[in-house]
Write an enzyme that holds these catalytic residues in place. Structure first.
Site, short mmCIF file in Angstrom:
data_model
loop_
_atom_site.label_atom_id
_atom_site.label_comp_id
_atom_site.label_asym_id
_atom_site.label_seq_id
_atom_site.Cartn_x
_atom_site.Cartn_y
_atom_site.Cartn_z
N ASP A 36 32.94 17.40 -29.73
CA ASP A 36 31.44 18.35 -29.28
C ASP A 36 31.80 19.43 -30.27
O ASP A 36 30.95 20.73 -30.30
CB ASP A 36 31.59 18.63 -28.28
CG ASP A 36 31.12 17.89 -27.27
OD1 ASP A 36 30.59 16.41 -27.29
OD2 ASP A 36 30.06 17.99 -25.99
N ASP A 279 -11.41 24.15 -56.80
CA ASP A 279 -10.20 22.62 -56.08
C ASP A 279 -9.99 21.85 -55.06
O ASP A 279 -9.32 20.85 -54.73
CB ASP A 279 -9.27 23.17 -57.42
CG ASP A 279 -9.33 23.02 -58.44
OD1 ASP A 279 -9.65 23.20 -59.03
OD2 ASP A 279 -8.16 24.59 -59.31
N GLY A 414 -0.82 13.42 -54.73
CA GLY A 414 -1.11 11.91 -54.52
C GLY A 414 -2.41 11.61 -54.94
O GLY A 414 -2.16 10.27 -55.32
N LEU A 415 -3.45 12.40 -55.00
CA LEU A 415 -4.62 12.30 -55.95
C LEU A 415 -4.22 11.86 -57.19
O LEU A 415 -4.49 10.42 -57.95
CB LEU A 415 -5.63 12.94 -56.05
CG LEU A 415 -6.73 12.57 -56.47
CD1 LEU A 415 -7.16 11.08 -56.19
CD2 LEU A 415 -7.97 14.23 -56.43
#
Length: 541
Positions: A36, A279, A414-415
């Site tokens: 632990d 934007d 991503g675009l």
């Protein structure tokens, strides 16, 4: 408790470690078996702290269970006292040691140490990490806070304490710096920050401040409420996450102190204007899913809806102690809150909702990679990369700027990746084309595709699923697996999946849902390319 690959929170003694490690002269003696002892991994490898956490373990083994494990604990406490010379000591048991019922608190009292000893009763099988941190901080306040003198000296400026930041917290270090600067600009001095960087002497004087600023209710709420009950010391209810909440926080502080409220935002408050810039406006209406600790989820939902123009399609938390607050928040956005500590339930809901952006923890980042969905981390638990070397607060006006960048950039990138994928076979951009700046269209020899003969043309080529473009937070492109929700739902043919992959990522989820609903209404078992276009025509009417 259940065996799982991931967990949002550790056992409550990990929360106690977070408080002890955050402070400067407190030591935690933990009755725990060999195995632990993982505090070093948590703090030196994830948070990259330059010092080892102040935790001493008894590390008893199986053969010790037939002997006197209580004596092992007393020896460990004596040695920790002699070696580290702390100003106060925390004592308790790990979840495994709790079963042998050795009573560390009573054993430590019997040693008659010359420093305050705070015994922690942390029920490992009913509670978890954040509650353990909250209870530890609360018990420290109960045992160590001094009653202020009746005749307090007059102060030139109001004073406050900042409560809640701890070790292993998500951007706590930077949040404290940002909010301290904000308070100083308002005319308020910060007396003590606790537990982060606080000493026992600092805890002694918590009650001397005029009010408390509660930044992280999961850790500081119990202590703030106790200080209010015992010393009539008010605390702030607004957490300054986002531009709107920061303005509300300023108004609350000015009301508590009687100070004038600033007429306008500071010059570095860019997020409000950036969210309305050209934007960003094409991101309006993007569907977002939110999961994390309660404080960050409630704040993120407000920021996403009111400041970014997103649509909150789902939210939830693993913080069961704050389930009511999260459910109330979910009602404001017309969704049902998911209260769970099972990441598989979260993944199932994400599959069903198909959001265009996920705001979550380290677990949701992994889910987003598999689903090919942009993601930003907003809450603990987090990975080492979420303890950046740079200044990156989440709170205050600068924090709002950081949040804007963190949330919007995955969507924008991503675009961009989608557009690159869309034009990958264009005569100018395909893999065999030479770099355009060389002024040549001669194809690179190693990249020229093999000539297709009649034999190869006759053989059916294997159809690969088109990867869904996505830029995750660590730059690794993920391939989206088809999300088949219910067993009675139509399956997708490989050709239809490939065609679906050509649809822009920010409307792909909607196209998938509409097509599956169209197929289900018609009783279609397998969705083909024709079904996809029939659905498009149907919903375009």
């Amino acid at each position: 408790m259940q065996l799982t690959l991931w967990t949002y929170e550790g056992p409550p003694h990990v929360g106690a470690m977070r408080v002890a490690t955050a402070m400067t002269d407190v030591h935690y003696v933990l009755h725990a078996p060999q195995g632990d002892t993982y505090a070093d991994l948590l703090f030196t490898m994830i948070e990259r702290m330059p010092r080892r956490p102040p935790v001493t373990y008894t590390t008893f083994q199986a053969r010790d269970l037939g002997g006197d494990t209580a004596e092992l604990f007393k020896d460990a406490a004596r040695q920790a006292m002699a070696r580290f010379k702390p100003a106060a000591m925390l004592v308790g048991s790990s979840c495994t040691a709790e079963l042998i019922q050795d009573d560390p608190g009573g054993l430590a009292q019997a040693l008659q140490l010359t420093i305050p000893v705070v015994a922690l009763e942390l029920p490992s099988y009913q509670r978890k990490e954040n509650w353990g941190a909250s209870e530890t901080f609360y018990q420290l306040c109960r045992h160590l806070v001094y009653k202020p003198a009746a005749d307090k000296p007059a102060k030139a400026r109001p004073t406050c304490n900042i409560l809640g930041p701890s070790a292993l917290g998500f951007r706590h270090r930077d949040d404290v710096k940002e909010i301290t600067q904000l308070l100083n600009q308002l005319g308020v001095d910060v007396a003590v920050v606790a537990p982060l960087s606080a000493s026992v002497a600092d805890i002694h004087k918590l009650a001397e401040a005029d009010f408390n600023v509660l930044l992280y209710p999961e850790i500081g709420l119990a202590a703030a409420q106790w200080l209010q009950r015992q010393f009539d010391q008010p605390y702030t209810k607004t957490v300054p996450l986002g531009s709107h909440a920061t303005r509300d926080f300023i108004a609350e502080v000015c009301t508590l102190t009687g100070l004038p409220q600033p007429a306008q935002d500071p010059s570095n408050a860019h997020a409000h204007w950036y969210a309305k810039s050209v934007d960003s406006t094409y991101l309006t209406g993007k569907r977002v899913y939110i999961f994390g600790d309660a404080t960050h989820v409630v704040a993120a939902a407000r920021i996403a809806s009111q400041e970014m123009g997103f649509e909150v399609v789902g939210l939830g938390t693993y913080s069961r102690e704050f389930a009511r607050e999260v459910r109330d928040c979910a009602k404001r956005y017309g969704v049902e809150a998911l209260i769970t500590d099972d990441y598989l339930e979260v993944e199932t809901q994400i599959n069903a909702l198909q959001p265009e952006l996920i705001l979550g923890t380290q677990m949701e980042r992994h889910i987003a990679k598999r689903q090919g969905i942009p993601c930003a981390v907003i809450s603990a638990p987090v990975h080492v990369q979420d303890f950046p070397a740079r200044y990156a607060p989440q709170m205050g006006f600068e924090g709002a700027n950081v949040l804007f960048d963190t949330w919007v950039h995955p969507l924008m990138m991503g675009l961009e990746e989608h557009l690159i994928g869309m034009f990958r076979e264009d005569f100018e951009f395909h893999a065999g084309a030479a770099p355009s700046h060389l002024g040549s269209t001669r194809p690179a020899a190693e990249n020229v595709a093999p000539v297709r003969t009649e034999a190869t043309a006759a053989a059916p080529a294997p159809v690969a699923l088109t990867p869904t473009p996505s830029l995750s937070t660590n730059g690794i492109q993920a391939v989206a697996a088809p999300a088949q929700a219910a067993s009675n739902q139509a399956t997708w043919s490989p050709e239809a999946e490939k065609e679906l992959g050509k649809i822009p990522f920010f409307v792909r989820g909607k196209a998938r849902r509409n097509t599956e609903r169209f197929a289900q209404d018609l009783g279609v078992a397998t969705i083909t390319v024709e079904t996809l276009y029939d659905a498009k025509a149907h919903f375009s009417r």
